[in-house]
Enzyme design. Structure first.
Site, PDB file in Angstrom:
ATOM      1  N   LYS A 167      55.786  43.971  48.588  1.00 53.84           N
ATOM      2  CA  LYS A 167      54.710  43.527  47.696  1.00 53.84           C
ATOM      3  C   LYS A 167      55.261  42.702  46.525  1.00 53.84           C
ATOM      4  O   LYS A 167      54.531  42.035  45.823  1.00 53.84           O
ATOM      5  CB  LYS A 167      53.924  44.732  47.172  1.00 53.84           C
ATOM      6  CG  LYS A 167      53.168  45.488  48.279  1.00 53.84           C
ATOM      7  CD  LYS A 167      52.416  46.674  47.712  1.00 53.84           C
ATOM      8  CE  LYS A 167      51.767  47.558  48.765  1.00 53.84           C
ATOM      9  NZ  LYS A 167      50.537  46.991  49.350  1.00 53.84           N
ATOM     10  N   LYS A 170      38.820  43.147  45.184  1.00 52.17           N
ATOM     11  CA  LYS A 170      38.209  43.763  43.996  1.00 52.17           C
ATOM     12  C   LYS A 170      38.339  42.845  42.785  1.00 52.17           C
ATOM     13  O   LYS A 170      37.397  42.673  42.009  1.00 52.17           O
ATOM     14  CB  LYS A 170      38.870  45.121  43.704  1.00 52.17           C
ATOM     15  CG  LYS A 170      38.580  46.158  44.786  1.00 52.17           C
ATOM     16  CD  LYS A 170      39.508  47.372  44.740  1.00 52.17           C
ATOM     17  CE  LYS A 170      39.438  48.111  46.076  1.00 52.17           C
ATOM     18  NZ  LYS A 170      40.556  49.044  46.300  1.00 52.17           N
ATOM     19  N   LYS A 205      49.122  47.999  42.600  1.00 48.54           N
ATOM     20  CA  LYS A 205      49.210  48.371  44.012  1.00 48.54           C
ATOM     21  C   LYS A 205      50.427  49.275  44.141  1.00 48.54           C
ATOM     22  O   LYS A 205      51.216  49.369  43.201  1.00 48.54           O
ATOM     23  CB  LYS A 205      49.402  47.128  44.894  1.00 48.54           C
ATOM     24  CG  LYS A 205      50.467  46.158  44.353  1.00 48.54           C
ATOM     25  CD  LYS A 205      50.570  44.887  45.162  1.00 48.54           C
ATOM     26  CE  LYS A 205      49.525  43.842  44.852  1.00 48.54           C
ATOM     27  NZ  LYS A 205      48.449  43.728  45.813  1.00 48.54           N
ATOM     28  N   ARG A 206      50.617  49.927  45.299  1.00 51.08           N
ATOM     29  CA  ARG A 206      51.824  50.734  45.460  1.00 51.08           C
ATOM     30  C   ARG A 206      53.063  49.870  45.233  1.00 51.08           C
ATOM     31  O   ARG A 206      53.064  48.672  45.496  1.00 51.08           O
ATOM     32  CB  ARG A 206      51.866  51.359  46.866  1.00 51.08           C
ATOM     33  CG  ARG A 206      51.041  52.617  47.001  1.00 51.08           C
ATOM     34  CD  ARG A 206      51.388  53.658  45.931  1.00 51.08           C
ATOM     35  NE  ARG A 206      52.677  54.252  46.187  1.00 51.08           N
ATOM     36  CZ  ARG A 206      52.881  55.405  46.817  1.00 51.08           C
ATOM     37  NH1 ARG A 206      51.856  56.119  47.220  1.00 51.08           N
ATOM     38  NH2 ARG A 206      54.083  55.881  47.009  1.00 51.08           N
TER      39      ARG A 206
HETATM   40  C1  26Q Z   1      54.475  56.574  57.871  1.00 47.14           C
HETATM   41  C2  26Q Z   1      55.531  57.254  58.420  1.00 47.14           C
HETATM   42  C3  26Q Z   1      56.289  58.095  57.665  1.00 47.14           C
HETATM   43  C4  26Q Z   1      55.958  58.252  56.329  1.00 47.14           C
HETATM   44  C5  26Q Z   1      54.895  57.591  55.769  1.00 47.14           C
HETATM   45  C6  26Q Z   1      54.146  56.756  56.544  1.00 47.14           C
HETATM   46  C7  26Q Z   1      53.038  55.990  55.932  1.00 47.14           C
HETATM   47  C8  26Q Z   1      52.259  56.485  54.906  1.00 47.14           C
HETATM   48  C9  26Q Z   1      51.256  55.733  54.337  1.00 47.14           C
HETATM   49  C10 26Q Z   1      52.768  54.720  56.380  1.00 47.14           C
HETATM   50  C11 26Q Z   1      51.762  53.964  55.811  1.00 47.14           C
HETATM   51  C12 26Q Z   1      50.994  54.465  54.776  1.00 47.14           C
HETATM   52  C13 26Q Z   1      49.967  53.669  54.125  1.00 47.14           C
HETATM   53  C14 26Q Z   1      49.721  52.407  54.459  1.00 47.14           C
HETATM   54  C15 26Q Z   1      48.753  51.568  53.746  1.00 47.14           C
HETATM   55  O1  26Q Z   1      48.172  51.950  52.745  1.00 47.14           O
HETATM   56  N1  26Q Z   1      48.538  50.347  54.268  1.00 47.14           N
HETATM   57  C16 26Q Z   1      47.647  49.410  53.645  1.00 47.14           C
HETATM   58  O2  26Q Z   1      46.384  49.500  54.282  1.00 47.14           O
HETATM   59  C17 26Q Z   1      45.428  48.694  53.622  1.00 47.14           C
HETATM   60  C18 26Q Z   1      44.088  48.954  54.279  1.00 47.14           C
HETATM   61  O3  26Q Z   1      44.067  48.399  55.555  1.00 47.14           O
HETATM   62  C19 26Q Z   1      45.822  47.228  53.681  1.00 47.14           C
HETATM   63  O4  26Q Z   1      44.900  46.490  52.921  1.00 47.14           O
HETATM   64  C20 26Q Z   1      47.211  47.029  53.122  1.00 47.14           C
HETATM   65  O5  26Q Z   1      47.630  45.684  53.336  1.00 47.14           O
HETATM   66  C21 26Q Z   1      48.185  47.982  53.793  1.00 47.14           C
HETATM   67  O6  26Q Z   1      49.457  47.893  53.180  1.00 47.14           O
END
Ligand code: 26Q
Length: 758
Positions: free
Chosen positions: A501, A606, A495-496
């Site tokens: 996490k 998954k 995961k990221r």
């Molecule tokens: C926001 C502001 C500034 C810079 C970056 C962002 C940003 C970028 C990407 C904020 C959030 C994301 C990505 C979030 C993400 O992937 N969230 C995940 O979404 C999944 C699908 O709903 C969930 O299963 C995960 O729990 C959640 O972490």
């Protein structure tokens, strides 16, 4: 259409211009791409009634060839035909670049949703951006992550250029957004489209060292990268440029399509539903209002229409991820939206005296999520616990204002990619046991429960897992020259990389395990701990965690006493392709986020579907997985979300106390800067991580440490001593995975929010 192997052979040979034995994988790939495109085109259908537009800054679609062939019913004939001529699907797949149009969960969810929409024969397109390099390519050198651009586009990608362009005004200058389209095939269903916008003027020569580039030259850099580094003003401004290009071109496309289909715009809500995927596309709200007003509709009516059309999904409870922009940024990039946003703020303020729900706050910050909640008709969380937390704490004031808007849609995954495609052996076994109905109705997996005590079936299931572990080991050897033992237990955390996490908790456990082995307390079975994760380029501690894990891996590798029992593997450049190899090979799925912080998680689903048991906290969708399988079939540990939230409210967590009073914790943390670690790693990185864990530990790793160790040791012992029972429990997990199909999720969105035509 050619369905049989012989028909396929004839067409392919003709297209490739020579016998299949002698032609290259490239030419076979190109021919198949054309065949699939033609066949999917045939399955497009006119839209009646309401159509969905899923607008998202990310679509992590993965490779498409096999997926599309499966969905179009062509996979078996292609595979058999190639095998007759000494060629393999696996090698064919290597020709295709993976489009890296997403970071992680949110982007992959969008891709699963597109698959389910088309499979359920629902009209629903994606709207996003065509990033030239997407997310960076991750490289490990000296146990450190570095980033290079990933040029995924070229002759072998699926995006087709169209003649359509839309004018978009950025900082007062007009640009032309060109539409590209990728066909989205449904499993025995219709074809929809992923619409991606781009500029013709992008110029990769502005890229310098690594992934650095001149952030101010919009014309050349606008869609070069996904989410460029936002650690400085230029990066943050570029993000707003990107978002507005996507929403403005997207809004124009939506209005154009609806008008073509007969909408007079007053009735837009009968033609379109727009789902806003987190706050990144939120500017679509003021942009649509602006465009409707330009077309002669009064502001108040335009705002009402847009509220009826749009719905918003929240994917995070971390405050720092809720986007808010300084007013000056928007004034600079999108001055045309400011009068609209100001009016929306006034309307929202007239509805309540609660300052905390304002769109433009007293510090002149613009809160995108607030605009979403006021001016859409639905706000949803992505797992039951997440939605409850939104209602009761994070968005409580909004919930009091608009209780009817809040709803939950627990995430799901597409079983076509995450079972049929990535685990054909398991798919075949299931099909032999319960028929093929589960491919379209995942709830039918429940029928597998009948075989929970059938030793013959369990032995087959165990053999498939072992085969998948061997296949993963071969892939690892082939791609990264790492050798792993398929007879060890595979624990996987992929995961990221993020502190919440808690990859660092896994790390501390592995250090603990190292000491135990040194002391003669060897585990019941050799352990292979596998990680896959990219860290945001500017996220220092995340990179330090990667460094510490890679360094520990080296230390163990150099120590024969320990390496007989424990191996630590970090997959380089984890992506969808790697996930498809890793997930079917997993025994123990690590879902160990701090309770209350992971909105849902989808990797957890998954792994479960592919016959792994979960080791996890009561967080996100883990809670629903635990409910579905029962407590004997999952390893749960750690603080509850209520305890965590209470601890944050009281502000009384002190990592140092845990460090000072618990000898095992102290031993593990001290080891980070031990002689052994310093001989393989960088003192600066390791010490920074150590200080962070002792001095702050914002995500409360230490209070969960002992519970984690106990549960993990239990899992490893169960795996070693009761293999048949372990396999029986994996069968129960598979049989209960039906609820986590994105077909179910999409059906719920449609029933409660979208009401799409067919
Ligand atoms: C926001 C502001 C500034 C810079 C970056 C962002 C940003 C970028 C990407 C904020 C959030 C994301 C990505 C979030 C993400 O992937 N969230 C995940 O979404 C999944 C699908 O709903 C969930 O299963 C995960 O729990 C959640 O972490």
């Amino acid at each position: 259409m050619m369905k049989t192997k012989n028909e396929m052979e004839k067409v392919l040979t003709e297209m490739c211009g020579s016998n299949l034995e002698t032609c290259s994988y490239e030419s076979i790939y190109t021919a198949l791409l054309k065949i699939a495109e033609k066949e999917s085109e045939r399955k497009t259908a006119p839209v009646k009634g309401r159509k969905l537009y899923y607008i998202s800054a990310e679509f992590l679609i993965g490779k498409l060839l096999s997926n599309n062939l499966i969905n179009l019913g062509l996979y078996d004939s292609v595979k058999d035909c190639l095998e007759d001529h000494g060629k393999s699907m696996a090698e064919l797949e290597e020709v295709e670049p993976e489009p890296s149009l997403g970071n992680g969960g949110l982007g992959r969810l969008a891709a699963c949703f597109l698959d389910s929409l088309a499979t359920l024969n629902l009209p629903g397109d994606g709207i996003g951006l065509r990033y030239h390099c997407g997310l960076f390519h991750q490289n490990f050198k000296n146990q450190l992550q570095s980033e290079t651009p990933d040029f995924w586009m070229g002759d072998h990608d699926w995006a087709q250029m169209t003649e359509k362009t839309y004018p978009v005004s950025l900082a007062g200058k007009e640009y032309q957004a060109r539409l590209y389209q990728i066909a989205v095939t449904g499993y025995e269903g219709r074809t929809n489209h992923l619409n991606l916008f781009d500029l013709d003027t992008i110029d990769p020569s502005v890229i310098g060292e690594g992934i650095s580039f001149d952030k101010t030259d919009i014309e050349k850099n606008l869609t070069l990268f996904l989410y460029p580094d936002d650690s400085d003003d230029a990066g943050r401004l570029l993000r707003i440029y990107q978002q507005y290009l996507m929403v403005s071109a997207g809004a124009q496309l939506i209005l154009e399509e609806c008008e073509e289909r007969g909408s007079n715009l007053h009735d837009l809500a009968d033609y379109a539903a727009i789902q806003i995927n987190d706050t990144h596309p939120s500017m679509v709200i003021p942009e649509l209002i602006r465009l409707l007003c330009e077309k002669g509709i009064e502001f108040e009516e335009a705002a009402e229409i847009v509220t009826k059309v749009c719905a918003y999904t929240n994917h995070t409870i971390l405050a720092e991820a809720l986007e808010k922009w300084p007013r000056s940024y928007l004034e600079q990039v999108v001055p045309q939206l400011m009068p609209v946003i100001e009016k929306l703020d006034e309307i929202a303020r007239a509805r309540t005296s609660d300052e905390s729900t304002a769109i433009i706050d007293r510090n002149q910050m613009i809160h995108m999520a607030h605009m979403d909640i006021h001016f859409t008709h639905s706000t949803n969380g992505v797992a039951a616990l997440h939605t409850e937390i939104l209602k009761n704490s994070e968005l409580h004031n909004f919930y009091q204002m608009y209780p009817e808007k809040f709803n939950n849609k627990t995430n799901g995954i597409t079983f076509r990619r995450w079972l049929l495609k990535c685990n054909p052996e398991l798919t075949e076994l299931i099909e032999n046991l319960i028929g093929s109905g589960f491919k379209k109705d995942a709830a039918e997996l429940e029928k597998l429960m009948e075989f929970a005590d059938d030793e013959t079936v369990l032995k087959k299931l165990a053999a498939i897992k072992h085969d998948n572990k061997k296949a993963f080991a071969d892939w690892l050897k082939h791609t990264q020259n790492i050798t792993v033992n398929p007879d060890s237990i595979f624990t996987i955390q992929s995961k990221r990389l993020h502190e919440y996490k808690r990859q660092q908790l896994n790390l501390l456990y592995l250090i603990h395990q190292y000491f135990e082995i040194k002391a003669g307390n060897t585990p019941e079975v050799p352990v292979t701990a596998i990680f896959g994760a990219k860290a945001a380029p500017a996220y220092t501690i995340a990179k330090d965690i990667i460094h510490a894990i890679l360094t520990l891996s080296k230390v163990i590798e150099n120590d024969p006493e320990v390496s007989r029992w424990l191996q630590v593997v970090f997959i380089e450049n984890y992506n969808v392709t790697a996930a498809e190899k890793m997930i079917p090979a997993c025994d123990l799925s690590e879902q160990i986020s701090l309770a209350s912080k992971e909105a849902s998680g989808t990797g957890n689903m998954k792994f479960m579907l592919n016959g792994a048991l979960t080791l996890g906290t009561m967080d996100g969708a883990n809670v629903e997985i635990a409910d579905a399988v029962g407590e004997g079939n999952i390893y749960i540990f750690g603080q509850s979300s209520a305890q965590v939230i209470r601890r944050y409210q009281h502000g009384d967590y002190c990592a140092r106390e845990w460090y000072e009073t618990d000898a095992n914790i102290r031993r593990a943390i001290q080891f980070l800067t031990s002689e052994e670690m310093l001989s393989c790693g960088q003192e600066e990185n390791l010490r920074r991580l150590q200080n962070e864990l002792i001095g702050k530990d914002w995500f409360q790793t230490l209070p969960d440490f002992n519970a984690y160790v106990v549960r993990k040791e239990q899992a490893i012992a169960d795996y070693a001593h009761h293999p048949m029972d372990w396999t029986r429990r994996t069968l129960i997990n598979i049989s209960q995975a039906g609820f986590f199909s994105s077909d179910r999720t999409i059906a719920e969105y449609n029933e409660d929010i979208w009401h799409l035509g067919k």
